[in-house]
Scaffold this motif. Sequence first.
Motif, PDB file in Angstrom:
ATOM      1  N   SER A  21       0.222  -8.021  -1.092  1.00  0.00           N
ATOM      2  CA  SER A  21      -0.196  -7.575  -2.585  1.00  0.00           C
ATOM      3  C   SER A  21      -0.776  -6.341  -2.286  1.00  0.00           C
ATOM      4  O   SER A  21      -0.649  -5.411  -3.390  1.00  0.00           O
ATOM      5  CB  SER A  21      -1.062  -8.658  -3.139  1.00  0.00           C
ATOM      6  OG  SER A  21      -2.013  -8.915  -2.239  1.00  0.00           O
ATOM      7  N   GLY A  22      -1.653  -5.790  -1.463  1.00  0.00           N
ATOM      8  CA  GLY A  22      -2.141  -4.671  -1.289  1.00  0.00           C
ATOM      9  C   GLY A  22      -1.131  -3.498  -1.098  1.00  0.00           C
ATOM     10  O   GLY A  22      -1.327  -2.524  -1.718  1.00  0.00           O
ATOM     11  N   GLU A  23      -0.060  -3.730  -0.567  1.00  0.00           N
ATOM     12  CA  GLU A  23       1.068  -2.861  -0.202  1.00  0.00           C
ATOM     13  C   GLU A  23       1.517  -2.567  -1.370  1.00  0.00           C
ATOM     14  O   GLU A  23       1.947  -1.276  -1.822  1.00  0.00           O
ATOM     15  CB  GLU A  23       1.988  -3.057   0.925  1.00  0.00           C
ATOM     16  CG  GLU A  23       1.207  -3.276   2.219  1.00  0.00           C
ATOM     17  CD  GLU A  23       2.154  -3.901   3.269  1.00  0.00           C
ATOM     18  OE1 GLU A  23       2.348  -3.593   4.581  1.00  0.00           O
ATOM     19  OE2 GLU A  23       2.832  -5.032   2.881  1.00  0.00           O
TER      20      GLU A  23
ATOM     21  N   ALA B  74      -5.648  -3.023  -8.839  1.00  0.00           N
ATOM     22  CA  ALA B  74      -5.148  -4.389  -7.964  1.00  0.00           C
ATOM     23  C   ALA B  74      -5.145  -5.665  -8.906  1.00  0.00           C
ATOM     24  O   ALA B  74      -4.139  -6.203  -8.766  1.00  0.00           O
ATOM     25  CB  ALA B  74      -5.842  -4.470  -6.591  1.00  0.00           C
TER      26      ALA B  74
ATOM     27  N   ARG C 102      -4.168 -12.315   3.650  1.00  0.00           N
ATOM     28  CA  ARG C 102      -3.189 -11.645   3.045  1.00  0.00           C
ATOM     29  C   ARG C 102      -2.032 -12.521   2.397  1.00  0.00           C
ATOM     30  O   ARG C 102      -1.924 -13.687   2.779  1.00  0.00           O
ATOM     31  CB  ARG C 102      -2.337 -10.691   4.025  1.00  0.00           C
ATOM     32  CG  ARG C 102      -3.193  -9.628   4.798  1.00  0.00           C
ATOM     33  CD  ARG C 102      -2.477  -8.853   5.758  1.00  0.00           C
ATOM     34  NE  ARG C 102      -1.025  -8.616   5.764  1.00  0.00           N
ATOM     35  CZ  ARG C 102      -0.370  -7.737   5.610  1.00  0.00           C
ATOM     36  NH1 ARG C 102      -0.607  -6.652   6.055  1.00  0.00           N
ATOM     37  NH2 ARG C 102       1.241  -8.061   5.767  1.00  0.00           N
TER      38      ARG C 102
END
Length: 98
Positions: free
Chosen positions: A26-28, A37, A61
């Motif tokens: 999700s961060g990428e 975010a 993650r």
Amino acid sequence: MNSLAALADPTRRRIVETLAHGPLSSGEIAAQFEITAPAISQHLKTLRAAKLVRVRAEGQRRIYALNKEGVDELAIWVDQLRRFWAGKFDAMEAALKE
């Protein structure tokens, strides 16, 4: 949620296009957009509800990937629509030639 309704949003379409290249956290995914975010998280939630993406946990993650079943359902619908219109265009072409 309907997959077409989910894809009506350009951000969600870009997320799906991005995931077509392979799974991402999700961060990428969030790093590729100029929105927060939490906003990306809401878009991912909508795409999950539409069965277009799936998620798996890897420690802390969350890894997102396209959901083959949901994408296949959408592709089948598009193929049916394409066949319907192809037949109509073939009939129109034949009528115009007469």
